[in-house]
Design an enzyme around this catalytic site. Structure first.
Site, PDB file in Angstrom:
ATOM      1  N   SER A   1       0.813  -1.216   0.000  1.00  0.00           N
ATOM      2  CA  SER A   1       0.000   0.000   0.000  1.00  0.00           C
ATOM      3  C   SER A   1       0.845   1.263   0.000  1.00  0.00           C
ATOM      4  CB  SER A   1      -0.931   0.000   1.219  1.00  0.00           C
ATOM      5  OG  SER A   1      -0.174  -0.085   2.412  1.00  0.00           O
TER       6      SER A   1
ATOM      7  N   HIS B   1      -2.334  -3.566  -5.347  1.00  0.00           N
ATOM      8  CA  HIS B   1      -2.755  -3.115  -4.009  1.00  0.00           C
ATOM      9  C   HIS B   1      -4.208  -3.512  -3.783  1.00  0.00           C
ATOM     10  CE1 HIS B   1      -3.871   0.555  -1.293  1.00  0.00           C
ATOM     11  NE2 HIS B   1      -3.785  -0.553  -0.593  1.00  0.00           N
TER      12      HIS B   1
ATOM     13  N   GLU C   1      -5.902  -1.650  -6.935  1.00  0.00           N
ATOM     14  CA  GLU C   1      -5.032  -0.624  -7.523  1.00  0.00           C
ATOM     15  C   GLU C   1      -3.786  -1.304  -8.088  1.00  0.00           C
ATOM     16  OE1 GLU C   1      -3.553   3.813  -6.107  1.00  0.00           O
ATOM     17  OE2 GLU C   1      -3.591   2.191  -4.629  1.00  0.00           O
TER      18      GLU C   1
ATOM     19  N   ASN D   1      -3.911   5.820  -1.291  1.00  0.00           N
ATOM     20  CA  ASN D   1      -3.388   6.254   0.004  1.00  0.00           C
ATOM     21  C   ASN D   1      -2.879   7.686  -0.031  1.00  0.00           C
ATOM     22  OD1 ASN D   1      -3.965   4.053   1.597  1.00  0.00           O
ATOM     23  ND2 ASN D   1      -2.090   2.972   1.065  1.00  0.00           N
TER      24      ASN D   1
END
Length: 729
Positions: free
Chosen positions: A439, A460, A472, A510
């Site tokens: 992440s 991800h 992702e 993120n």
């Protein structure tokens, strides 16, 4: 070729078959509706026709309205929408009344619907206008009205008919939540009338048509003395239902979803007037919703763009890369979840961990999820055995032989991941694609452990893997097209939605989530009431406030990310004020939900109770609190400005991925359609103006990016500049 055809058999039953050419699923168009109307007219006027059955030439009945029709109506303005909707009402009302005498309610021709499979949206609204609905025994079929999920509501009579058929309370899950049911559940709920063997579907529908009596054709709301099930608004029971429904809608939507409010208003107001007037009320509210920019943004992001990404809109043009065998390294929470969704999709899985006990525990996670499915009647014992049989839990890397994809999901540490990468490369073939689930760690840096960086990529997943729909995919500097295609094809196989981004710290998701959390924590340190921070977020459509979100993801993880980010950025690190709060919380042993202590207090059973009182003692609250709007602007712009910067820097290359990823990844205000759609709704000029005010008061983190300022000067929108097939330069 036409969307509808009609054949009348020697038994006198006219069968109207819906079969849209070159489409795997029927969708309703304006021309299709007109043709259906003409065929119904012909059948009703033909003395040789005793009744009608409407069915499908495909395995499913229909998937809903052609979205191009909705777009065309919206482009024509409110009057065009209203006129178009009323035309649909007239056609469906004609089917419902079926030529019967308006006074005696006799002389009509029976009309039945025969559904071979899935019937959604207009695919259910049309059958609801017939006199009896037959569905084939098909556990995979879905029946319902999911429009609310994409920002609109059933506007072709489905709202009015279902509320009058079932009552407001019983209809609420299907209208306000978009609940879908298989045929048996749909019959139990009262959505449809009969479930029959698939090979008897047409015959059973015809038989009913030939034996129906005049009374079978009269809908309850067209009969004298009709009373709404559960009570109308001014009936004592009905009054309580509508009061409760209003509270429920506001509680779930926080008032930011226009479709939910409009739907409830249409049901409430429609229940006070005769049926035909209720249809006009429904049409007016539907028109209002379609004219609201929120609805078009939600349709675009949650339906059109999401579907395009799932079909490979940004997939490299290389041969099919469907995964046959996947090796998953690390049987912890993420690895175990990835193993489950892979095996459930029919892929052979090798699940590896350092100890056999850990590997077995990872496989047991799949067994637990399957057991839950069995309790809900969604999984059979055979299905459970089949899925578990695809998972080999082991410590032996030699078991990876023949795997065409590896997903590494070990601890977030560069050294640990590098060691695992080398072990995997020694045990796999030359064409195996290696994907790391991370992440935060840069993919280009992790790829240095591989001698084949072109076959190294980031994937991800979001936790919990079995529930979160977004994946992702991150391209390193040297990641090749085959690796990207392999990752995209894998995500399609496990039935999730992919976005593809370029490598940078925190990638895309993120990168936007962390500033949201940090802004909330920063406000607490400033003396803003924590309850104001949390509720401001929820009242603007965020599913979780920033303090609750950090509790869920764990405070010690936040500390770890902060330390790593500060080490990488040095003097440029901007979040020292946040760290003061976060590190203090960790020192108090308040690590979030997992420790039953965080920004919130929890019961012994782990139930969230209220915001922790110790926050106020440590960070006294100012007497002068900011306005709700000011707090919401800080929380929203903390996210959307990062999304714009990601686009500006080339991390994000497609705004469709930015909007879909934001909604599915961290729940960014779904009513808005995503960060870029929201900026288009308020306008770039207004966004820049708000940024100036925030920058003056809170600092350069709110400075409008050059791209946004340029668009404001030119009067551009993101979807005007980058939308559709256009890509960011």
């Amino acid at each position: 070729m036409t969307d509808f055809t009609m054949q009348t058999g020697p038994d006198g039953v006219a069968v109207i078959t819906w079969d849209v050419p070159a489409k795997s699923m029927n969708v309703m168009s304006t021309a299709g509706f007109a043709l259906l109307s003409d065929l119904v007219d012909q059948a009703l006027a033909d003395p040789a026709v005793k009744g009608i059955v409407i069915t499908s030439g495909k395995k499913d009945f229909a998937g809903g309205m052609d979205l191009n029709v909705i777009a065309q109506m919206r482009a024509g303005g409110a009057q065009a929408i209203f006129d178009g909707v009323m035309t649909m009402h007239k056609v469906l009302r004609k089917i419902e009344l079926a030529g019967m005498d308006p006074k005696t309610k006799k002389g009509g021709k029976p009309i039945a619907a025969a559904l071979p499979g899935t019937a959604l949206g207009i695919g259910l609204e049309l059958p609801l206008s017939t006199h009896r609905i037959f569905a084939a025994e098909n556990p995979k079929a879905k029946i319902g009205l999911p429009e609310i999920m994409v920002g609109i509501f059933p506007g072709a009579g489905g709202t009015t008919r279902l509320a009058r058929k079932m009552g407001a309370m019983m209809a609420a899950p299907f209208l306000l939540e978009g609940k879908l049911s298989d045929p048996k559940a749909a019959k139990s709920a009262g959505l449809i009338d009969e479930v029959v063997p698939a090979d008897e579907l047409l015959a059973r529908a015809k038989d009913w048509v030939l034996n129906a009596k005049d009374a079978d054709l009269v809908k309850p709301w067209d009969d004298k003395g009709y009373k709404m099930p559960g009570g109308a608004p001014y009936h004592p029971a009905g009054f309580m239902t509508f009061v409760g429904a209003n509270a429920m809608v506001m509680g779930k939507t926080m008032g930011v979803y226009p479709a939910a409010r409009a739907l409830l208003a249409a049901v409430y107001e429609g229940a006070l007037v005769p049926f035909d007037a209720a249809l006009r009320i429904e049409a007016r509210h539907f028109t209002s919703v379609l004219m609201n920019p929120s609805s078009s943004a939600m349709i675009r992001s949650l339906f059109i763009n999401k579907e395009a990404l799932e079909k490979g809109a940004n997939r490299p043009r290389v041969a099919d890369q469907a995964v046959k065998k996947v090796g998953i390294i690390g049987a912890g929470m993420m690895g175990a979840g990835i193993a489950y969704v892979s095996a459930n999709a029919g892929i052979e899985v090798v699940l590896i961990d350092n100890s056999q006990e850990a590997a077995d525990r990872g496989k047991a996670h799949s067994e637990g999820l399957l057991d839950k499915g069995m309790k809900r009647g969604k999984v059979t014992p055979e299905k459970k055995a089949e899925v578990l049989g695809r998972i080999t839990a082991t410590t032996d890397y030699a078991a990876l032989a023949g795997a065409d994809l590896i997903v590494e999901a070990v601890f977030e540490d560069v050294g640990v991941k590098a060691e695992v990468t080398k072990k995997v490369l020694a045990a796999t073939g030359p064409d195996t694609i290696f994907a790391t689930n991370t992440s935060t760690l840069p993919i280009t840096q992790l790829a240095k452990a591989s001698d084949k960086p072109a076959q190294f990529i980031g994937i991800h997943f979001f936790s919990p893997v079995d529930k979160m729909n977004l994946v992702e995919i991150i391209k390193g500097r040297e990641t090749g097209e085959v690796a990207v295609a392999k990752a995209l094809d894998f995500v399609r196989q496990i039935r999730k939605t992919p976005i593809v981004v370029n490598d940078a710290r925190f990638f895309y998701a993120n990168r936007c989530i962390i500033p949201y959390i940090n802004e909330g924590i920063r406000m607490v340190a400033e003396g803003v009431e924590p309850v104001l921070v949390e509720n401001a977020a929820k009242l603007v459509g965020m599913p979780l406030g920033p303090l609750q979100l950090v509790d869920e993801t764990s405070i010690d993880l936040g500390v770890k990310i902060a330390k790593a980010t500060k080490a990488a950025m040095g003097a440029d690190y901007p979040d020292g004020a946040v760290d003061d709060v976060l590190f203090w919380m960790a020192d108090q042993g308040r690590l979030g939900r997992k420790s039953n202590a965080g920004f919130y207090a929890y019961s012994d059973k782990g139930e969230r109770l209220a915001l922790w009182e110790g926050l106020e003692a440590k960070y006294p609250q100012d007497k002068m609190q900011p306005s709700l709007t000011d707090v919401q602007h800080r929380l929203l712009f903390a996210q959307v400005l990062e999304a714009v910067r990601a686009l500006e820097e080339g991390v994000l290359t497609d705004i469709r991925e930015g909007d879909v990823g934001a909604i599915l990844g961290w729940g960014f205000a779904p009513w808005s359609g995503g960060p870029f759609s929201w900026l288009d709704i308020i306008g770039a000029a207004r966004a820049v103006e708000i940024c100036r005010g925030l920058t003056a008061q809170f600092g350069p983190r709110f400075h409008a990016p050059a791209l946004l300022r340029d668009m404001a000067e030119k009067g551009e929108t993101f979807y005007g500049r980058f939308g559709g097939e256009k890509r960011a330069a």
